[in-house]
Design an enzyme around this catalytic site. Structure first.
Site, mmCIF file in Angstrom:
data_model
loop_
_atom_site.group_PDB
_atom_site.id
_atom_site.type_symbol
_atom_site.label_atom_id
_atom_site.label_comp_id
_atom_site.label_asym_id
_atom_site.label_seq_id
_atom_site.Cartn_x
_atom_site.Cartn_y
_atom_site.Cartn_z
ATOM 1 N N TYR A 11 0.495 -23.823 0.564
ATOM 2 C CA TYR A 11 -0.161 -24.206 1.811
ATOM 3 C C TYR A 11 0.821 -24.124 2.968
ATOM 4 O O TYR A 11 0.529 -23.544 4.012
ATOM 5 C CB TYR A 11 -0.727 -25.619 1.686
ATOM 6 C CG TYR A 11 -1.423 -26.121 2.916
ATOM 7 C CD1 TYR A 11 -2.731 -25.748 3.190
ATOM 8 C CD2 TYR A 11 -0.782 -26.971 3.802
ATOM 9 C CE1 TYR A 11 -3.384 -26.207 4.319
ATOM 10 C CE2 TYR A 11 -1.420 -27.432 4.937
ATOM 11 C CZ TYR A 11 -2.717 -27.055 5.190
ATOM 12 O OH TYR A 11 -3.356 -27.502 6.309
ATOM 13 N N ALA A 13 3.588 -22.410 3.188
ATOM 14 C CA ALA A 13 4.018 -21.038 3.443
ATOM 15 C C ALA A 13 2.931 -20.228 4.146
ATOM 16 O O ALA A 13 3.227 -19.296 4.897
ATOM 17 C CB ALA A 13 4.397 -20.355 2.131
ATOM 18 N N SER A 14 1.676 -20.578 3.927
ATOM 19 C CA SER A 14 0.584 -19.794 4.510
ATOM 20 C C SER A 14 0.411 -20.044 6.005
ATOM 21 O O SER A 14 -0.051 -19.156 6.725
ATOM 22 C CB SER A 14 -0.724 -20.091 3.777
ATOM 23 O OG SER A 14 -1.166 -21.415 4.042
ATOM 24 N N LYS A 15 0.764 -21.221 6.487
ATOM 25 C CA LYS A 15 0.558 -21.538 7.910
ATOM 26 C C LYS A 15 1.325 -20.591 8.837
ATOM 27 O O LYS A 15 0.733 -20.009 9.742
ATOM 28 C CB LYS A 15 0.933 -22.998 8.205
ATOM 29 C CG LYS A 15 -0.034 -23.996 7.618
ATOM 30 C CD LYS A 15 -1.379 -23.906 8.287
ATOM 31 C CE LYS A 15 -2.278 -25.018 7.812
ATOM 32 N NZ LYS A 15 -3.557 -25.026 8.491
#
Length: 112
Positions: A11, A13-15
């Site tokens: 989560y 890393a995805s932002k």
């Protein structure tokens, strides 16, 4: 995605990836499309209530006490609603936001 007990690695890393993708699209497709990201904080609803209940139980306090302890970090002392976040998305999709491109709009009531 590395799986952790609370699944924050993927989560987290995805932002930045979403923000970078929005900026790249905005630059590469300039004049064709606008690309913005919306980064909501915890929005009050059933999912957040359930997670907060779990945290409250682990801490040995009531959910109201846990919510109050989290809300003090937000200038308005309340959580953003799903409807408020949706209004930002509708605005970004409208012609009224024609001057906004490649941005990340944080919708968290000022918590960040």
């Amino acid at each position: 995605c590395v799986r952790t007990a609370d699944r924050r690695v993927g989560y987290g890393a995805s932002k930045p990836a979403v923000v970078g993708l929005s900026q790249a699209i905005a630059q590469e497709e300039e004049g064709v499309v606008r690309a913005n990201a919306v980064a909501p904080g915890p929005m009050w609803g059933e999912n957040v209530r359930r997670v907060f209940q779990e945290h409250a139980s682990k801490a040995g306090i009531t959910i109201d006490e846990y919510v109050a302890s989290r809300a003090v970090r937000i200038p308005g002392r309340r959580f953003v609603t799903v409807e408020e976040c949706a209004q930002v998305c509708v605005f970004l999709a409208s012609p009224d936001s024609s001057g906004i491109n490649g941005q990340c709009i944080v919708v968290d009531g000022g918590e960040s």
